[in-house]
Design a protein around this motif. Structure first.
Motif, PDB file in Angstrom:
ATOM      1  N   ALA A 129      -5.005  37.503  64.873  1.00  0.00           N
ATOM      2  CA  ALA A 129      -6.021  38.065  63.249  1.00  0.00           C
ATOM      3  C   ALA A 129      -4.956  36.703  62.333  1.00  0.00           C
ATOM      4  CB  ALA A 129      -6.626  39.438  62.672  1.00  0.00           C
ATOM      5  N   PRO A 130      -3.128  37.472  62.781  1.00  0.00           N
ATOM      6  CA  PRO A 130      -2.416  36.575  61.972  1.00  0.00           C
ATOM      7  C   PRO A 130      -2.335  35.070  62.488  1.00  0.00           C
ATOM      8  CG  PRO A 130      -1.136  37.914  63.672  1.00  0.00           C
ATOM      9  CD  PRO A 130      -2.679  37.787  63.346  1.00  0.00           C
ATOM     10  N   THR A 131      -2.692  34.997  63.479  1.00  0.00           N
ATOM     11  CA  THR A 131      -2.415  33.169  63.835  1.00  0.00           C
ATOM     12  C   THR A 131      -3.720  31.960  62.871  1.00  0.00           C
ATOM     13  OG1 THR A 131      -1.749  33.985  65.804  1.00  0.00           O
ATOM     14  CG2 THR A 131      -3.183  31.786  65.914  1.00  0.00           C
ATOM     15  N   LEU A 132      -5.349  32.873  62.975  1.00  0.00           N
ATOM     16  CA  LEU A 132      -5.771  32.515  62.064  1.00  0.00           C
ATOM     17  C   LEU A 132      -5.629  32.337  60.527  1.00  0.00           C
ATOM     18  CD1 LEU A 132      -8.909  31.416  61.867  1.00  0.00           C
ATOM     19  CD2 LEU A 132      -9.216  33.621  61.570  1.00  0.00           C
ATOM     20  N   LEU A 133      -4.708  34.016  59.853  1.00  0.00           N
ATOM     21  CA  LEU A 133      -4.554  33.845  58.673  1.00  0.00           C
ATOM     22  C   LEU A 133      -3.658  32.553  58.343  1.00  0.00           C
ATOM     23  CD1 LEU A 133      -5.303  37.583  57.533  1.00  0.00           C
ATOM     24  CD2 LEU A 133      -6.631  35.045  57.416  1.00  0.00           C
ATOM     25  N   GLY A 134      -3.075  32.922  59.499  1.00  0.00           N
ATOM     26  CA  GLY A 134      -1.247  32.443  58.848  1.00  0.00           C
ATOM     27  C   GLY A 134      -1.630  30.792  58.566  1.00  0.00           C
ATOM     28  N   TYR A 135      -2.041  30.389  59.891  1.00  0.00           N
ATOM     29  CA  TYR A 135      -2.413  28.690  60.735  1.00  0.00           C
ATOM     30  C   TYR A 135      -3.714  28.163  59.139  1.00  0.00           C
ATOM     31  CZ  TYR A 135       0.863  28.400  63.940  1.00  0.00           C
ATOM     32  OH  TYR A 135       2.537  28.544  64.526  1.00  0.00           O
ATOM     33  N   SER A 136      -4.322  28.807  58.827  1.00  0.00           N
ATOM     34  CA  SER A 136      -5.073  28.577  57.984  1.00  0.00           C
ATOM     35  C   SER A 136      -4.542  28.377  57.219  1.00  0.00           C
ATOM     36  CB  SER A 136      -7.037  29.663  57.265  1.00  0.00           C
ATOM     37  OG  SER A 136      -6.878  29.512  59.074  1.00  0.00           O
ATOM     38  N   ALA A 137      -3.884  29.419  56.116  1.00  0.00           N
ATOM     39  CA  ALA A 137      -3.127  29.371  55.398  1.00  0.00           C
ATOM     40  C   ALA A 137      -2.129  27.775  55.064  1.00  0.00           C
ATOM     41  CB  ALA A 137      -2.302  30.250  54.442  1.00  0.00           C
ATOM     42  N   GLN A 138      -1.362  27.231  56.457  1.00  0.00           N
ATOM     43  CA  GLN A 138      -0.791  26.749  56.235  1.00  0.00           C
ATOM     44  C   GLN A 138      -1.131  25.243  56.773  1.00  0.00           C
ATOM     45  OE1 GLN A 138       0.430  25.734  60.307  1.00  0.00           O
ATOM     46  NE2 GLN A 138       2.032  24.643  59.946  1.00  0.00           N
ATOM     47  N   GLY A 139      -1.991  24.859  57.200  1.00  0.00           N
ATOM     48  CA  GLY A 139      -3.161  23.778  57.106  1.00  0.00           C
ATOM     49  C   GLY A 139      -3.697  23.270  56.045  1.00  0.00           C
ATOM     50  N   ALA A 140      -3.973  24.489  55.335  1.00  0.00           N
ATOM     51  CA  ALA A 140      -4.500  24.061  53.365  1.00  0.00           C
ATOM     52  C   ALA A 140      -3.484  23.438  52.864  1.00  0.00           C
ATOM     53  CB  ALA A 140      -5.229  25.602  53.018  1.00  0.00           C
ATOM     54  N   CYS A 141      -2.281  23.792  53.426  1.00  0.00           N
ATOM     55  CA  CYS A 141      -1.031  23.385  52.180  1.00  0.00           C
ATOM     56  C   CYS A 141      -0.619  21.853  52.983  1.00  0.00           C
ATOM     57  CB  CYS A 141      -0.387  24.436  52.148  1.00  0.00           C
ATOM     58  SG  CYS A 141      -0.448  25.137  51.582  1.00  0.00           S
ATOM     59  N   LYS A 142      -0.407  21.843  54.752  1.00  0.00           N
ATOM     60  CA  LYS A 142      -0.625  21.209  55.363  1.00  0.00           C
ATOM     61  C   LYS A 142      -1.083  19.638  54.847  1.00  0.00           C
ATOM     62  CE  LYS A 142       0.279  21.330  59.560  1.00  0.00           C
ATOM     63  NZ  LYS A 142       1.663  21.253  60.377  1.00  0.00           N
ATOM     64  N   TYR A 143      -2.117  19.559  55.205  1.00  0.00           N
ATOM     65  CA  TYR A 143      -3.580  18.331  54.714  1.00  0.00           C
ATOM     66  C   TYR A 143      -3.847  18.101  53.346  1.00  0.00           C
ATOM     67  CZ  TYR A 143      -4.112  18.264  59.755  1.00  0.00           C
ATOM     68  OH  TYR A 143      -3.384  18.105  61.166  1.00  0.00           O
ATOM     69  N   GLY A 144      -3.449  19.134  52.431  1.00  0.00           N
ATOM     70  CA  GLY A 144      -3.691  19.384  50.809  1.00  0.00           C
ATOM     71  C   GLY A 144      -2.721  18.712  50.073  1.00  0.00           C
ATOM     72  N   PHE A 145      -1.679  18.543  50.865  1.00  0.00           N
ATOM     73  CA  PHE A 145      -0.536  18.172  49.703  1.00  0.00           C
ATOM     74  C   PHE A 145       0.081  16.796  50.659  1.00  0.00           C
ATOM     75  CE2 PHE A 145       0.270  22.368  48.199  1.00  0.00           C
ATOM     76  CZ  PHE A 145       0.268  22.062  47.498  1.00  0.00           C
ATOM     77  N   TYR A 146      -0.265  16.533  51.589  1.00  0.00           N
ATOM     78  CA  TYR A 146       0.041  15.632  52.713  1.00  0.00           C
ATOM     79  C   TYR A 146      -0.422  14.518  52.085  1.00  0.00           C
ATOM     80  CZ  TYR A 146      -0.293  11.549  55.774  1.00  0.00           C
ATOM     81  OH  TYR A 146      -0.140  10.366  55.694  1.00  0.00           O
TER      82      TYR A 146
END
Length: 367
Positions: A129-146
């Motif tokens: 669960a923390p893996t799914l939530l944490g990396y979903s938030a990280q991926g949103a910022c990583k790809y969107g801001f890139y």
């Protein structure tokens, strides 16, 4: 969008419209310096843009570099990172335990055996669960801001410098994005590591998160932020820059056709292949910091010096590395495949590799 700002964009909107106004025949131009007609001097030579453009695609409704475009990239990044990191939770679980307790978890196969004997099949997905939530938030910022920073820095540099220093733009854009992404990831990463490596600490997110807050305050969730930056920023810089370069060279030297003539399945295959190679490079570059993050989140009062003393310099670079190479290579390939599949699904071009379209000077468009 105001007319002037549209003209000043690095990739002008007219390149993506079906209008015949200001159109030109792309087949006349090859990669490199382009020449455009000019009413005052006959012709003007300008370099092409570092930001890869897309040919018109039937049914595409999202305008390139519009708010909707960046929103789509954000959603795609969230999907690709959250799903893939959750899927490799068993590998991540063994990897973290090999880093923390190498005497007990001696190898990949024995590590899975230990987990199965002690926790059963359900034990392989501890911390999902923390893996799914944490990396979903990280991926949103990583790809969107890139995508945002790549466009922003290209505009700042101008067309000629954007092409000349495209590698620096990839590096700067990915580093800037990851600084933000790790702030979103760090609390869930702290919970994940403790749930996975401290037996009896917590069952998962719902009891693990409040337990850390009660014991250490909210600052305990960000204790590993600096090491996380140390791991993730080089990782992401390598991931995005190497992917862009690898895919560009695959289309240039391997595929029988240019990108815009390749089928969607071929383009996605290139994305997966480029993603795997980039992932292997990422794993090697970021592995020492990954060991630091695992130890610092697992030991309450540990410092970087304590970790280096306990693991040794060689261990810092090598402990758990083969498994991480396999895991990150697979992870990166799947992420780029999902991300580009989502972009294609909503009518956007896949990432990288297309011969960039020329960017005429705004003055030329006034004619």
């Amino acid at each position: 969008m105001p007319e002037n700002s549209s003209r000043q964009a690095l990739i002008p909107n007219y390149l993506y419209s079906t209008s015949t106004k200001n159109s030109f025949d792309l087949e006349k131009y090859s990669n490199g310096i382009r020449t455009f007609p000019s009413s005052s001097s006959g012709s003007t030579t300008v370099p092409y843009s570092v930001v890869a453009a897309s040919p018109n695609e039937p049914g595409r409704k999202i305008q390139m570099y519009s708010p909707s475009y960046f929103a789509a990239c954000t959603v795609g990044g969230s999907l690709c990172c959250g799903i893939t990191h959750m899927a490799v939770t068993p590998l991540d679980l063994v990897k973290c335990n090999m880093q923390i307790d190498p005497a007990k978890y001696k190898s990949i196969s024995s590590g899975f055996g230990v987990l199965y004997r002690e926790q059963g099949v359900r034990g392989f997905f501890r911390g999902w669960a923390p893996t799914l939530l944490g990396y979903s938030a990280q991926g949103a910022c990583k790809y969107g801001f890139y995508e945002f920073f790549k466009k922003y820095y290209s505009d700042l540099a101008g067309p000629e410098n954007a092409v000349k220093y495209k590698t620096l733009i990839y590096l700067a854009g990915s580093a800037s994005a990851e600084v933000i992404a790790d702030v979103a990831l760090c609390p869930m990463e702290a919970v994940k590591v403790r749930v996975q490596t401290q037996p009896g600490f917590a069952r998962g997110l719902t009891d693990g998160l409040p337990k850390i807050i009660r014991a250490e305050g909210y600052g305990g969730l960000y204790k590993g932020l600096v090491p996380l930056w140390g791991r993730q920023i080089p990782y992401t810089m390598m991931k995005f820059t190497s992917f862009e370069t690898i895919v560009e060279n695959i289309y240039k030297h391997v595929t029988p056709k240019p990108k815009d003539e390749c089928s969607k399945s071929m383009q996605l295959s290139v994305s997966v292949a480029g993603g795997y190679i980039a992932g292997v490079l990422c794993a090697i570059v970021s592995h020492p910091a990954d060991n630091l993050v695992s130890f610092l989140n697992n030991a309450k009062d540990a410092t970087v010096a304590d970790v280096v003393k306990k693991m040794g310099v060689v261990g810092l670079f090598t402990r758990g590395l083969p498994l991480r190479i396999f895991m990150i290579g697979t992870l990166s390939a799947a992420q780029w495949g999902i991300y580009d599949a989502f972009k294609v699904f909503v009518g956007l071009p896949s990432t990288g590799g297309a011969p960039p379209l020329p960017t005429p000077c705004p003055e030329l468009m006034k004619a």
